[in-house]
Design an enzyme around this catalytic site. Structure first.
Site, mmCIF file in Angstrom:
data_model
loop_
_atom_site.group_PDB
_atom_site.id
_atom_site.type_symbol
_atom_site.label_atom_id
_atom_site.label_comp_id
_atom_site.label_asym_id
_atom_site.label_seq_id
_atom_site.Cartn_x
_atom_site.Cartn_y
_atom_site.Cartn_z
ATOM 1 N N GLU A 522 -0.222 -2.985 13.611
ATOM 2 C CA GLU A 522 -0.454 -4.424 13.588
ATOM 3 C C GLU A 522 -1.000 -4.990 14.912
ATOM 4 O O GLU A 522 -0.347 -5.793 15.573
ATOM 5 C CB GLU A 522 0.822 -5.153 13.179
ATOM 6 C CG GLU A 522 1.267 -4.765 11.767
ATOM 7 C CD GLU A 522 2.550 -5.450 11.313
ATOM 8 O OE1 GLU A 522 3.196 -6.136 12.139
ATOM 9 O OE2 GLU A 522 2.915 -5.300 10.129
ATOM 10 N N GLU A 640 2.002 -0.477 4.937
ATOM 11 C CA GLU A 640 3.256 -1.210 4.758
ATOM 12 C C GLU A 640 3.118 -2.212 3.631
ATOM 13 O O GLU A 640 2.143 -2.976 3.598
ATOM 14 C CB GLU A 640 3.651 -1.962 6.037
ATOM 15 C CG GLU A 640 4.123 -1.107 7.182
ATOM 16 C CD GLU A 640 4.583 -1.941 8.373
ATOM 17 O OE1 GLU A 640 4.889 -3.148 8.174
ATOM 18 O OE2 GLU A 640 4.643 -1.410 9.493
#
Length: 945
Positions: A522, A640
């Site tokens: 991220e 994810e």
């Protein structure tokens, strides 16, 4: 004649220096002045002028209000302190008011320095501590410097004789010595120090003017004996008092008496009710080495766990304390009734064979939008995220309550094929050791570093057929994404990040268990293209190419950013920039793009608003990351996604995203990709139940399974271990083995499967031992059921419990009913039709027959399934031995507990009691529960007895 500038270095101590610039005005004098010069050093403090600008190596200074006017032939002095740069202390290009002038630097004066010295003090008499004072270069004429000693921890008069004076250096002389008398003694003490300080130089300057003199102690203290207190265990008894005799010992006899204080302290045992508190002083006479503290223990008949208290030593005289705490364990000797064990019956729909599966041995690569094995067959990553190595625990979470191998075995049993394993940069550095591990359950992890624990996870994954994706989750050890949203920070530069990846790539080279590197989790504050330190696309290429140079077998997983051209999405989920600036790696066919995606419960994003939001989700996926797969640019791996499945919007999102991953790209319920192709890969967030946003595949006890999540994921799973391809996709019969009540000690029971009408072709036989820790009440045994397309009768097999330890068996056999979903099996023999009877018209729920009444309750529901329970009540007046109920509903039951399915009817299911709950007394009750597919309307569900 122009104004000239004379530059002199006045003091230089390597890490810093001071200098003067003297301006000599010409015949016109100066009325305000401006001085310019070039130098690589950095000025930190200046006097006599102020800095107007410092650009690169060019300085511009100007006069102050009080020294701006200089008479003809007059001088003005400027001084500063600086840190040497690339050119050391050099300065050049002096100009005053725009006119060049000045001189090269004047050679600095010779510098005095004095070196540290040390000596063993001795036990008597006088020794000399010799300090050497040096000039860094010979002086052309005589020079001098004053010296004097100064106390540190050593004191003049008692430890040494103070000295002071002046050293005279003749021309050409560069060293002198100062001798300090040191006084010997026999005191046991630490090393002591004094200083020799230089001052008042003449004809030279002071470079290093302070030296440390160390007087090393050579006196050894006599060794004192050591006190230790032992642990003791004693049965409490049923009445009266028993005694705990706590032994205290000296490591060796002492010629003089030794004393030590002692006192009891409560633990789980309490003074007064469980034992008599004690405190006092133990005295060891000369040559005595053992004593006993006698503590009275109160007996009782209460059934309780073992209890304990401590006896603590303190304030020893004549000895040291090596072990200050003794533990007294009061063993319970009152027997409690053993809890009982039961195993439930289950029902599972058989399912169909897998359309493919398996992976050839070796590494993966890419082909278009497919990940393929070494033989070129399409495969799919279908796994879980197991976090913790990136945290301050420096180890995967849950090891405080389970063994790592047990959890990884369970991942395989549930059908997952890969672990995304997060780690931090700090994990790879020396320092703190892992914590939060029960080494009794993970003995082979004792004493290992976090990186060595990663090695263990990788090694065992290879043994059981799991693959590993290493995920650089954050720089510093902690929770969540890196705080700055980047792959580097001030303490962890990008060069280190790349070097760490190269080290890991080399460490696991040749082991296809590790299939690749998720470069950074991220990087939401990165940019996609444009250059600069925060250009994530460029950084990903640098790291990916560095990995490929040392290990060209790995897949390189590149996540998205947070915002691109004003369009914001989930952190790591925005891959829109790939359209404009795709990643280009030196090693071909290794690039996989990896977005993240989450539902409404994690954050109420704008696209979750409106009653028709679910129908628009495929377009949202396509815009942000799905176009990469749809346009055959590269494979997509959803690194994810996850949910607790308590928000109805989450369930709708999960339905759409799993369908999208499977190849239903427009959300209309049909697969839009070729039969030979696989959909997108994925890893669920998370295996851990301690994820605050999503919970986990495991329940909060780290052992049970959230079956609703697993069932949602089952259609998109993939078996990497079926090397032949085409093995049947496994569904799970989940047996729950339960204790009637929690036990105070460990409970164990063996289990095995036993065939009945279902045989080896229908399920995978298993056996083993279940161990219930104190306080634990349930365990799950998962048995894989093999799907087929044969129309056949309902089949059964059993899970049989045996050899209980610490419990009794109340119901040791659980029956698994495998429901066929391939149509009606042809009858074995012709049957003679019977005259139909007049059907009974069911009445409104609850139905009653022979005193029985049923109540149907929906416990939870989501778009694709629901969980319900049925309670059977006997209104009497007679007891009932065995009951049966027909549930009339259009839904398909996928799992049942505390009852078994007898068969299917045209309207629903015929269900009967389990072996242990068929007997109902007058006003007695029994209940069972089930999972079923589809939406449910309780008003349309009837119970018929």
């Amino acid at each position: 004649m122009a104004t000239t500038a004379r530059y002199t270095v006045t003091n230089n101590w390597n890490s810093g220096f001071t200098a003067d610039i003297n301006l000599l005005a010409d015949a016109s004098g100066l009325n305000e002045w401006r001085l310019e010069f070039d130098a690589g050093f950095a000025i930190s403090n200046i006097w006599g002028a102020e800095i107007v600008s410092h650009v690169g190596t060019h300085y511009v200074l100007r006069s102050l209000s009080w020294n701006s006017k200089v008479a003809p032939g007059g001088t003005v002095s400027i001084g500063f302190q600086a840190t040497p740069g690339a050119g050391g202390t050099a300065a050049s290009g002096f100009a005053v008011n725009g006119v060049s002038g000045g001189n090269p630097p004047v050679e600095a004066l010779p510098a005095f320095s004095v070196a540290d010295a040390a000596i063993v003090e001795g036990q008597s008499g006088v020794k000399e501590l010799v300090f050497t004072v040096r000039l860094d270069k010979a002086a052309a004429g005589p020079v001098s410097v004053a010296f004097a000693t100064a106390d540190g921890t050593a004191r003049a008069g008692s430890d040494y004789t103070a000295q002071a004076g002046t050293l005279q250096f003749a021309a050409g002389e560069t060293s002198k010595v100062v001798r300090v008398a040191v006084l010997g003694d026999t005191l046991v003490e630490g090393d002591e120090t004094l200083q020799l300080q230089l001052s008042a130089p003449k004809g030279a300057r002071i470079g290093d003017g302070v030296a440390l003199g160390t007087l090393r102690n050579d006196d050894v203290a006599p060794t004192l004996p050591a006190l230790r207190i032992g642990d003791v265990s004693v049965a409490e008894g049923n009445a009266g008092d028993s005694f705990a005799n706590v032994a205290v010992s000296l490591s060796q006899a002492s010629a003089t008496p030794v004393t030590v204080n002692f006192a009891t302290a409560n633990g789980t045992a309490s003074a007064g009710s469980d034992y008599v508190a004690q405190s006092g002083v133990l005295t060891f006479a000369a040559n005595e080495t053992s004593k006993t503290i006698r503590v009275a223990i109160h007996g009782d008949t209460a059934v309780e766990a073992n209890e304990s208290f401590t006896v603590k030593l303190s304030s020893a005289k004549g000895a040291t304390i090596a072990d200050d705490t003794g533990v007294v364990t009061v063993r319970n000797d009152d027997a409690a009734p053993l809890p009982s064990l039961r195993v439930n019956d289950v029902t599972v729909t058989e399912g169909d064979p897998a359309t493919g599966g398996g992976a050839a041995p070796g590494y993966f690569r890419t082909a278009g939008n497919q990940i393929v094995d070494a033989a070129g067959h399409s495969v799919k990553i279908a796994g879980v995220n197991w976090f913790g190595l990136e945290s301050t625990n420096l180890a995967p979470h849950g090891l405080w309550t389970r063994g790592y191998q047990s959890m990884m075995d369970q991942m395989v049993d549930l059908g997952f094929n890969t672990i995304r394993l997060p780690f931090s940069s700090d994990l790879l550095r020396g320092g703190a050791m892992p914590n939060g591990i029960d080494f009794a359950q993970n003995p082979d992890l004792q004493g290992l570093t976090g990186l060595q624990i990663m090695d263990k996870i990788v090694a065992y994954a290879g043994e059981i057929g799991l693959r590993i994706i290493l995920d650089h989750h954050r720089s510093s050890a902690g929770a969540g994404a890196s705080d700055n949203g980047l792959w580097y920070d001030a303490q962890h530069p990008e060069a280190q990040w790349i070097a760490d990846w190269k080290m890991l790539a080399q460490r696991y080279a040749g082991d296809p268990t590790v299939i690749g590197a998720d470069l950074h989790n991220e990087p939401y504050n990165g940019t996609w293209g444009g250059g600069g330190a925060n250009d994530w696309a460029a950084a990903a290429e640098r790291a990916g190419n560095a990995i490929g140079a040392v290990n060209d077998d790995w897949l390189i997983f590149v996540e998205g950013i947070g915002t691109y051209k004003g369009e914001s999405y989930w952190w790591g989920g925005n891959l829109m920039g790939v359209r404009d600036r795709p990643i280009d790696l030196a090693v071909d066919n290794k690039l996989v793009y990896s977005p993240h995606d989450y539902p409404n419960s994690v954050y109420g994003q704008p696209w979750f608003q409106g009653s028709d939001f679910a129908s628009k989700l495929p377009d949202e996926f396509e815009q942000m990351w799905g176009f990469i797969y749809e346009q055959n640019i590269a494979p997509v791996y959803l690194g994810e996604f996850g949910s607790k499945l308590t928000d109805p919007k989450d369930v709708a999102w999960l339905d759409k995203i799993t369908a999208y991953l499977s190849g239903d790209l427009d959300g209309n319920g049909t697969r839009d990709i070729a039969a030979s192709k696989e959909g997108m890969s994925w890893t669920w967030w998370s295996w851990n139940p301690n994820s605050g946003d999503t919970g986990g595949i495991l329940t909060d006890d780290w052992r049970g399974v959230n079956t609703a999540k697993v069932e949602e994921l089952r259609p998109i799973m993939f078996d990497l271990e079926d090397a032949e391809g085409g093995a049947a996709a496994a569904k799970l019969a989940l047996f729950t083995v339960s204790l009637s009540e929690a036990a105070t000690g460990n409970v164990a029971v063996d289990f095995r499967t036993a065939p009945d009408s279902a045989g080896a072709q229908d399920f995978t036989a298993t056996s083993g031992t279940l161990v219930f820790a104190p306080g634990e009440r349930s365990k799950t045994v998962a048995v894989s059921v093999t799907g087929d397309q044969a129309a056949e009768a309902t089949e059964r097999f059993s899970l049989v419990l045996s050899n209980p330890r610490g419990a009794t068996l109340a119901d040791g056999t659980g029956v698994a009913t495998i429901l066929d979903d391939d149509g009606t099996a042809p009858p074995n023999t012709a049957t003679t039709p019977t005259t139909p009877t007049t059907p009974t018209t069911p009445t409104t729920q609850p139905q009653e027959a022979a005193g029985l009444e049923g109540q149907f309750v929906v416990n939870s529901s989501w778009n694709t399934a629901f969980n319900a329970s049925v309670t059977i009540h006997n209104h009497g007046p007679q007891a009932v031995s065995g009951w049966q109920v027909e549930i009339e509903m259009p839904n398909e039951i996928t799992q049942i507990w505390n009852a078994e399915i007898v068969g299917r009817t045209s309207d629903g299911y015929l269900i009967r009691n389990a072996a242990w709950n068929g007997s109902l007394s007058d006003e007695g009750e029994a209940s069972f529960g089930f999972l079923a597919n589809g939406a449910v309307n309780p008003s349309q569900v009837d119970l018929v007895f």
